[in-house]
Design an enzyme around this catalytic site. Sequence first.
Site, PDB file in Angstrom:
ATOM      1  N   GLU A 210       0.868  -1.173   0.000  1.00  0.00           N
ATOM      2  CA  GLU A 210       0.000   0.000   0.000  1.00  0.00           C
ATOM      3  C   GLU A 210       0.909   1.229   0.000  1.00  0.00           C
ATOM      4  O   GLU A 210       1.460   1.606   1.038  1.00  0.00           O
ATOM      5  CB  GLU A 210      -0.908  -0.018   1.242  1.00  0.00           C
ATOM      6  CG  GLU A 210      -1.907  -1.160   1.251  1.00  0.00           C
ATOM      7  CD  GLU A 210      -2.972  -1.022   0.174  1.00  0.00           C
ATOM      8  OE1 GLU A 210      -3.109   0.083  -0.393  1.00  0.00           O
ATOM      9  OE2 GLU A 210      -3.664  -2.010  -0.115  1.00  0.00           O
ATOM     10  N   CYS A 244      -2.164   9.280   2.637  1.00  0.00           N
ATOM     11  CA  CYS A 244      -1.705   8.719   1.361  1.00  0.00           C
ATOM     12  C   CYS A 244      -2.670   9.011   0.220  1.00  0.00           C
ATOM     13  O   CYS A 244      -2.259   9.075  -0.937  1.00  0.00           O
ATOM     14  CB  CYS A 244      -1.465   7.219   1.488  1.00  0.00           C
ATOM     15  SG  CYS A 244      -2.915   6.271   2.001  1.00  0.00           S
TER      16      CYS A 244
END
Length: 434
Positions: A210, A244
Amino acid sequence: MENYQELTLKQKSFFRSGQTKDVAFRIDALTKLKELMSSHEQDMIAALKADLNKPETETKRAEIGLVLGEINFMIENLSAWSTPNEVETPSTHSGATSFIVPEPYGSALVIAPWNYPVQLAVAPLAGAIAAGNCAVLKPSELTPHTSNLLAKMINENFPEEYLRVVEGEVETSTALLKEKFDYIFFTGSTGVGKIVAGAAAKNLTPVTLELGGKSPAIVHEDADLDEAAVRIARGKFANAGQTCVAPDYLLVHRKVKDQLIGKMKEVITNTYGENVSENLDFPHVVSERHFDRLNEFLRNGEVVAGGHSDKSRLFIEPTILDHISWEDPVMQDEIFGPILPVLVYDEIAEAIDAVVERPKPLALYLFSDNEQVQDDVLNTISFGGGAINDTINHMTSHYLPFGGVGNSGMGAYHGKASFDTFSHFKSILKRSNK
């Protein structure tokens, strides 16, 4: 030199006992994890305040509430997910049946980041538990109060041969990656993700990465600018931009750029106050190294909102930079801070080309009600996930797998996708001898 061979051997031995494959055992573990999250709520609020100056409301919503929702969803659906699934059998295989059996990998390693140090540690851990794995969790050393609290919560309430939190610096992660885990789940930067993938390749260990990247928010000329301003500001400046999936830059139609900037300045003032430096709840940057990197970006283009910083408090004001070019330093890597550069376009094809020519982003946000524009963007640009007329909320749904593509990662989780990520799906053809 740190050595975790004994720990991994203990977990592999415990996994072979078969206890973690029992669905009731998994549900009990998830229930205990949920209870620990609830009973340590105030401790987590205090730890995140100490590590990131994160406000209580944001901690409750984005760190605790989201994870509790994930765990509840897993508990409700785990029995159905774990049941072998019978599928069609070709007519050429007469007298046979076919089914798919989800089974856990074994012992999983979860390496978590610092920006959402509870959510991005416990959510994948819950997925590993739901699928029936043992797990080792390595929290980030950059958020030591939260790391220490997670270690206390897990290590005092679960046996180490089942679940274990290991604290430490980069050397600890390096040592853990030398062990032969059955699955690795990493959240962090693209650069470190490549290191993790390289370590996993040596043992042919499957991995979920990720990562991040420069996620654009495209604002077309027909956009509702009032709503766009609110939703972009919320998505960008929450957690001081250290998210993010935060919009990394604005790609705005030339006709509406000045209007949008004006409205965003109003939203920033309404949300954080006339003088953000006096807002004691605005999160700070995680470290001096990150502060210095971000502070240099304030020299790019023209500051049209914000721009103030204070290294003694690791504080950077929500900032908008106008007159930015693709060659400016702020546009070379993911910003990961409360700085929003603005670029313009005249035709949507121009905006699409600009994004496609660069590494695939983790997220993309489009503000437009024009369905042709929506189709052009969605069908032409490859990105992890995103939203139309909103930001970041796609990652809060149990029904939407969350993950990247290309440089922004591989694999996905959340909801059933978490169970699937930590499971191997074993295909079986069963024939009768009659």
